[in-house]
Design a protein around this motif. Sequence first.
Motif, mmCIF file in Angstrom:
data_model
loop_
_atom_site.group_PDB
_atom_site.id
_atom_site.type_symbol
_atom_site.label_atom_id
_atom_site.label_comp_id
_atom_site.label_asym_id
_atom_site.label_seq_id
_atom_site.Cartn_x
_atom_site.Cartn_y
_atom_site.Cartn_z
ATOM 1 N N ASN A 1 0.822 -1.215 0.000
ATOM 2 C CA ASN A 1 0.000 0.000 0.000
ATOM 3 C C ASN A 1 0.855 1.264 0.000
ATOM 4 O O ASN A 1 0.454 2.278 -0.579
ATOM 5 C CB ASN A 1 -0.926 -0.013 1.225
ATOM 6 C CG ASN A 1 -1.961 -1.123 1.154
ATOM 7 O OD1 ASN A 1 -2.373 -1.534 0.072
ATOM 8 N ND2 ASN A 1 -2.376 -1.627 2.305
ATOM 9 N N THR A 2 2.030 1.211 0.628
ATOM 10 C CA THR A 2 2.924 2.369 0.606
ATOM 11 C C THR A 2 3.434 2.640 -0.800
ATOM 12 O O THR A 2 3.502 3.800 -1.243
ATOM 13 C CB THR A 2 4.091 2.152 1.571
ATOM 14 O OG1 THR A 2 3.589 1.987 2.906
ATOM 15 C CG2 THR A 2 5.049 3.340 1.557
ATOM 16 N N ASN A 3 3.795 1.595 -1.535
ATOM 17 C CA ASN A 3 4.246 1.773 -2.915
ATOM 18 C C ASN A 3 3.131 2.338 -3.800
ATOM 19 O O ASN A 3 3.368 3.201 -4.649
ATOM 20 C CB ASN A 3 4.739 0.443 -3.480
ATOM 21 C CG ASN A 3 6.106 0.056 -2.945
ATOM 22 O OD1 ASN A 3 6.955 0.904 -2.700
ATOM 23 N ND2 ASN A 3 6.323 -1.237 -2.754
ATOM 24 N N LYS A 4 1.908 1.874 -3.591
ATOM 25 C CA LYS A 4 0.771 2.400 -4.359
ATOM 26 C C LYS A 4 0.557 3.885 -4.060
ATOM 27 O O LYS A 4 0.331 4.690 -4.968
ATOM 28 C CB LYS A 4 -0.505 1.613 -4.027
ATOM 29 C CG LYS A 4 -0.568 0.221 -4.632
ATOM 30 C CD LYS A 4 -1.914 -0.417 -4.311
ATOM 31 C CE LYS A 4 -2.031 -1.808 -4.915
ATOM 32 N NZ LYS A 4 -3.354 -2.428 -4.606
ATOM 33 N N ILE B 1 9.872 7.542 3.060
ATOM 34 C CA ILE B 1 9.021 6.433 3.527
ATOM 35 C C ILE B 1 7.982 6.953 4.512
ATOM 36 O O ILE B 1 6.805 6.555 4.476
ATOM 37 C CB ILE B 1 9.894 5.331 4.160
ATOM 38 C CG1 ILE B 1 10.824 4.720 3.116
ATOM 39 C CG2 ILE B 1 9.011 4.242 4.768
ATOM 40 C CD1 ILE B 1 11.803 3.705 3.688
ATOM 41 N N SER B 2 8.381 7.848 5.411
ATOM 42 C CA SER B 2 7.437 8.398 6.390
ATOM 43 C C SER B 2 6.337 9.198 5.705
ATOM 44 O O SER B 2 5.162 9.112 6.100
ATOM 45 C CB SER B 2 8.179 9.287 7.391
ATOM 46 O OG SER B 2 9.159 8.558 8.094
ATOM 47 N N TRP B 3 6.663 9.973 4.682
ATOM 48 C CA TRP B 3 5.666 10.773 3.978
ATOM 49 C C TRP B 3 4.639 9.901 3.266
ATOM 50 O O TRP B 3 3.474 10.268 3.183
ATOM 51 C CB TRP B 3 6.348 11.697 2.962
ATOM 52 C CG TRP B 3 7.212 12.745 3.571
ATOM 53 C CD1 TRP B 3 7.108 13.273 4.826
ATOM 54 C CD2 TRP B 3 8.341 13.384 2.962
ATOM 55 N NE1 TRP B 3 8.089 14.199 5.048
ATOM 56 C CE2 TRP B 3 8.864 14.304 3.917
ATOM 57 C CE3 TRP B 3 8.957 13.288 1.718
ATOM 58 C CZ2 TRP B 3 9.966 15.105 3.653
ATOM 59 C CZ3 TRP B 3 10.059 14.093 1.461
ATOM 60 C CH2 TRP B 3 10.558 14.983 2.410
ATOM 61 N N ASN B 4 5.067 8.769 2.753
ATOM 62 C CA ASN B 4 4.194 7.933 1.923
ATOM 63 C C ASN B 4 3.685 6.686 2.636
ATOM 64 O O ASN B 4 3.017 5.865 2.013
ATOM 65 C CB ASN B 4 4.942 7.511 0.652
ATOM 66 C CG ASN B 4 5.283 8.689 -0.236
ATOM 67 O OD1 ASN B 4 4.444 9.213 -0.957
ATOM 68 N ND2 ASN B 4 6.545 9.127 -0.173
ATOM 69 N N LEU B 5 4.015 6.544 3.901
ATOM 70 C CA LEU B 5 3.584 5.352 4.640
ATOM 71 C C LEU B 5 2.062 5.259 4.630
ATOM 72 O O LEU B 5 1.365 6.188 5.054
ATOM 73 C CB LEU B 5 4.098 5.423 6.075
ATOM 74 C CG LEU B 5 3.894 4.170 6.929
ATOM 75 C CD1 LEU B 5 4.663 2.993 6.349
ATOM 76 C CD2 LEU B 5 4.333 4.436 8.367
ATOM 77 N N HIS B 6 1.548 4.156 4.142
ATOM 78 C CA HIS B 6 0.104 3.977 3.993
ATOM 79 C C HIS B 6 -0.238 2.553 4.418
ATOM 80 O O HIS B 6 0.328 1.590 3.879
ATOM 81 C CB HIS B 6 -0.317 4.228 2.545
ATOM 82 C CG HIS B 6 -1.668 4.844 2.413
ATOM 83 N ND1 HIS B 6 -1.940 6.149 2.774
ATOM 84 C CD2 HIS B 6 -2.840 4.331 1.968
ATOM 85 C CE1 HIS B 6 -3.212 6.416 2.546
ATOM 86 N NE2 HIS B 6 -3.782 5.331 2.064
ATOM 87 N N LEU B 7 -1.152 2.414 5.351
ATOM 88 C CA LEU B 7 -1.480 1.102 5.890
ATOM 89 C C LEU B 7 -2.582 0.406 5.112
ATOM 90 O O LEU B 7 -2.592 -0.828 5.019
ATOM 91 C CB LEU B 7 -1.890 1.226 7.364
ATOM 92 C CG LEU B 7 -0.921 1.954 8.291
ATOM 93 C CD1 LEU B 7 -1.442 1.911 9.725
ATOM 94 C CD2 LEU B 7 0.466 1.351 8.220
ATOM 95 N N CYS B 8 -3.520 1.156 4.574
ATOM 96 C CA CYS B 8 -4.687 0.552 3.923
ATOM 97 C C CYS B 8 -4.556 0.651 2.402
ATOM 98 O O CYS B 8 -3.695 1.365 1.873
ATOM 99 C CB CYS B 8 -5.972 1.230 4.393
ATOM 100 S SG CYS B 8 -6.071 2.974 3.944
ATOM 101 N N LEU C 1 -3.385 -2.826 10.439
ATOM 102 C CA LEU C 1 -2.526 -3.023 11.604
ATOM 103 C C LEU C 1 -3.338 -3.112 12.882
ATOM 104 O O LEU C 1 -3.042 -3.924 13.765
ATOM 105 C CB LEU C 1 -1.514 -1.877 11.691
ATOM 106 C CG LEU C 1 -0.489 -1.937 12.824
ATOM 107 C CD1 LEU C 1 0.345 -3.205 12.733
ATOM 108 C CD2 LEU C 1 0.407 -0.711 12.796
ATOM 109 N N TYR C 2 -4.373 -2.301 12.974
ATOM 110 C CA TYR C 2 -5.205 -2.219 14.176
ATOM 111 C C TYR C 2 -5.859 -3.563 14.500
ATOM 112 O O TYR C 2 -5.765 -4.082 15.620
ATOM 113 C CB TYR C 2 -6.240 -1.109 13.958
ATOM 114 C CG TYR C 2 -7.330 -0.988 14.996
ATOM 115 C CD1 TYR C 2 -7.060 -1.032 16.347
ATOM 116 C CD2 TYR C 2 -8.652 -0.791 14.609
ATOM 117 C CE1 TYR C 2 -8.062 -0.898 17.288
ATOM 118 C CE2 TYR C 2 -9.663 -0.643 15.535
ATOM 119 C CZ TYR C 2 -9.358 -0.711 16.874
ATOM 120 O OH TYR C 2 -10.355 -0.571 17.799
ATOM 121 N N THR C 3 -6.518 -4.168 13.523
ATOM 122 C CA THR C 3 -7.225 -5.427 13.767
ATOM 123 C C THR C 3 -6.258 -6.568 14.047
ATOM 124 O O THR C 3 -6.526 -7.419 14.904
ATOM 125 C CB THR C 3 -8.113 -5.773 12.565
ATOM 126 O OG1 THR C 3 -7.308 -5.796 11.373
ATOM 127 C CG2 THR C 3 -9.223 -4.762 12.388
#
Length: 570
Positions: A163-166, A233-240, A266-268
Amino acid sequence: MTSKRLFVGAEAVLEELDRLSDVEDSDESYDSVFEAAFAAREDPDFDAVISSDDEEPVLSGRKRCRPLPVTHDPTPTPLGETSVSTTRVRCRQSRGKSQAGRHDDGETNGWHDVTEEDVDPDLPNFTPKRPPGPQILMSSTYSTIQLFQLFFTTSVIDTIVRNTNKYASKMSAAGKKFQWVPLTAQEFSSYLALVIYMGLVNAKTIVDYWAKKTLYNFSFPRSVMSRPRFQAISWNLHLCDVEKDEQNSRKKGTPDYDKLFKVKPLYTDIVQSCQTYFQPNKHLSVDERMVASKARIGLKQYMKDKPTRWGYKLFVLADSISGYTWNFFVYEGKNSMATGKGLSYDSVMTLMNFPLLGIGYHIFMDNFYTSPTLFLDLFEKKTLACGTIRANRVGFPKTKTNDLSKKAQRGTIRWLRQGKLLFVKWRDTREVAMCSTIHKAYVGETVNRRVKNAEGEWRIQQIPVPTAVKEYNKYMGGVDLSDALIGYYNVLHKTRKCYKGDGDHQTPVAKRAKTNIQTSNKQSTLSWKTETDIDMVPQSLRFLPARKPGPQLSPADAHTPLSLFKMFFF
């Protein structure tokens, strides 16, 4: 065409920012009465406003009573005057009143003192679904990184990397200026190692970790990756998932909108892992936890009595002995869990996973949650409860017969039993009110207190104390202990993305859960904060294997759903 506004002075600018923040924070779930009561740790569904000792309680925030017109009775009085009836009030029966049949016996007899014997409560046996403690092979030895991977799994890392790459590709196409190469799982492990390292070694800002000044000059961050790469990486970090996130954003303002969608992967997984790999002991505690944030979103709460006043509010169920966080959820607003029984009731019932816990647990809570309705419903599920209670809580005995006097001596006890419910009043430096389905009113226990005698000298005196008070002080601090231990792993840094604050909270929870299991596994308990984390940082630099080494658990041994078992071990 919008007109431009001219602001003169800093106060005008701050006022406009507050106005914009209020507009941005507006949400259909916001209720001014409800949220104001919640900030004051009151539950409008249970807490009543009492103007005098003789008046009936009226639920705060609700208009339940309306006066009837004054009527004239022509019947003359003995003095020959025409009587005028007083204004009558017609009130709808509150929900708390409808529960009166469940706990009304005993109030007509008034309060009892310690000279009168209470009955022994009939308690269910403690029968957990699994043996209390870590749910791993205790005869085996696990490395620090293996235990951490139980909570921060390879599947979660693969999801975050994808998801971060997307998201980075989307931002690059939108014209954002940053250099990007595709992120890999191994590089993300290095990024995660730096995040853990920043929790161990504190610096003022992120850039200071790469500074070459004499006061800083940290060699480790530069050996892992460059500062521009870490920030990218921090700017584009995306979990979903990016596409699903866009679909969810279009639902904003509707009941289908998920406020926590950005952190769900991550939450679940963290919540499921916390419940999977540890079975709590007999005593549990429920309380709130604040994750620091000043983001302008509707999830932000203000708690004046907490060390962290602004942030996300979490409701937490923790083991009272070890401080292990067994279950938690983020408070999303009034309508997120409205069942008509009150927020305090709903939050406890949501945290209690009865099929996985078992029966006979003792749960302790403060006066925000305690209510006779909740305790009786928990008792029906063979879960016992104890907590402080407010005198204006619906269902609390209103009788004044033999009540605790304001001038009562220290150690004076009054108790009243209504079926399964025990109400206790105890005079310490002030009056303490308790409700319990666990305890007997008084069994002869005492507590030491410093008191001043007639000569003005301080001395130690033993005073009577109810068992409910003594065990509450012993077992209520589970969440506070968990908060204190998580504080050692603070990795929060200022960010423009609101969901990163909650995402950063998951890493300390996973690390603390790992330490609980490691300690219970009879490994080294000395300097667990630094020793285990310093050991984990270099291990995180290596690619996390798809199949972890060491013993493999069967679904029956692990007591986990087959889907979780495959996710962790295949």
